[in-house]
Design a protein around this motif. Sequence first.
Motif, PDB file in Angstrom:
ATOM      1  N   UNK A 107       6.500   7.458  -7.437  1.00  0.00           N
ATOM      2  CA  UNK A 107       5.703   6.237  -7.512  1.00  0.00           C
ATOM      3  C   UNK A 107       6.380   5.200  -8.399  1.00  0.00           C
ATOM      4  N   UNK A 108       6.961   5.625  -9.492  1.00  0.00           N
ATOM      5  CA  UNK A 108       7.668   4.698 -10.382  1.00  0.00           C
ATOM      6  C   UNK A 108       8.762   3.959  -9.619  1.00  0.00           C
ATOM      7  N   UNK A 109       9.469   4.673  -8.759  1.00  0.00           N
ATOM      8  CA  UNK A 109      10.522   4.039  -7.961  1.00  0.00           C
ATOM      9  C   UNK A 109       9.953   2.870  -7.144  1.00  0.00           C
ATOM     10  N   UNK A 110       8.778   3.096  -6.542  1.00  0.00           N
ATOM     11  CA  UNK A 110       8.150   2.037  -5.748  1.00  0.00           C
ATOM     12  C   UNK A 110       7.692   0.886  -6.629  1.00  0.00           C
ATOM     13  N   UNK A 130       4.114  -1.394   3.314  1.00  0.00           N
ATOM     14  CA  UNK A 130       3.625  -0.030   3.252  1.00  0.00           C
ATOM     15  C   UNK A 130       4.741   0.931   2.909  1.00  0.00           C
ATOM     16  N   UNK A 131       4.414   1.916   2.063  1.00  0.00           N
ATOM     17  CA  UNK A 131       5.357   2.965   1.677  1.00  0.00           C
ATOM     18  C   UNK A 131       4.660   4.311   1.789  1.00  0.00           C
ATOM     19  N   UNK A 132       5.287   5.241   2.503  1.00  0.00           N
ATOM     20  CA  UNK A 132       4.848   6.644   2.493  1.00  0.00           C
ATOM     21  C   UNK A 132       5.578   7.357   1.359  1.00  0.00           C
ATOM     22  N   UNK A 133       4.861   8.076   0.510  1.00  0.00           N
ATOM     23  CA  UNK A 133       5.545   8.887  -0.495  1.00  0.00           C
ATOM     24  C   UNK A 133       6.034  10.206   0.097  1.00  0.00           C
ATOM     25  N   UNK A 191       0.848  -1.181   0.000  1.00  0.00           N
ATOM     26  CA  UNK A 191       0.000   0.000   0.000  1.00  0.00           C
ATOM     27  C   UNK A 191       0.887   1.234   0.000  1.00  0.00           C
ATOM     28  N   UNK A 192       0.684   2.098  -0.975  1.00  0.00           N
ATOM     29  CA  UNK A 192       1.396   3.365  -1.067  1.00  0.00           C
ATOM     30  C   UNK A 192       0.461   4.466  -0.580  1.00  0.00           C
TER      31      UNK A 192
END
Length: 287
Positions: free
Chosen positions: A116-119, A80-83, A36-37
Amino acid sequence: MKRYSIVAVHAHPDDEASKGAATMAKYATEGHQTCIVTCTGGERGDILNPHLDTDSLPDDMHEIRRKEMAGSIKALGADHVWLGYVDSGLPEGDPLPPLPEGCFALQDVGEAADSLIRVLREKKADVIVTYDENGGYPHPDHIMVHKISMIAWDRAGDPSYKPELGEAYEPKKLYYTHGFIRQRIEKFHEAFLATGKESPVADYVERMRSRNFDLMRRVTTQVPCSEYFENRDQALLSHATQIDPDGMFFAAPLEMQKQLWPTEEFELAKTRVSTDIPETDLLAGLS
């Protein structure tokens, strides 16, 4: 069984719990990589739970929502990733006030898409779940999520595009999540009335009907996931500042929900693989 990677892109903490949460818990339990981003920290969110003692809450809304998010992620079993962007808030008034300086919705769209592309490359995302062109509802952060997701869909698999963002990996399917289906609420409404009880969702149904709110016509994919509704509810309740435990999300008993509407709904917006519509699986066509 081959394992796949599903990345769901959301605007604020709590969005992941109200949109496709049981589906994410299902795929995580089945051994697929789910991530989940969350694009913003939800700093400008109001406290929506009338049962909270607001005097006892810390002043730092950002930190409160980070802690709530941790509980939600645990319930769903996802990564989970926070942008790291700042919540834009929901502008109100006529005319609408300008958006706050530095907020997510005012960022350069290409640069935000790169984050987002990085993730997506790191997670080797096979499936992206995001919002439609209206953001699900016209919150500026939700619309921004749609914009960056569509750019990322086009660029993540291009090896010539910014290799410093990671090794190129091409997503195969992109879905819009449709978490608020009028026909679903109508079923619960009719079930309450059939028992002779007052319907706790009557006003909500009427508002949806008056606005001709009908996302079901766009749905291509209904994922059976009722055994994970408890995970979804745990995720919702983790966001104590945002979710009223006596509110709309919990108006229909779990058993009623499982019996009358045991699915979550999505719209296949982009695909690079062949699949038959309607679907019951976000991974259909990938094997």
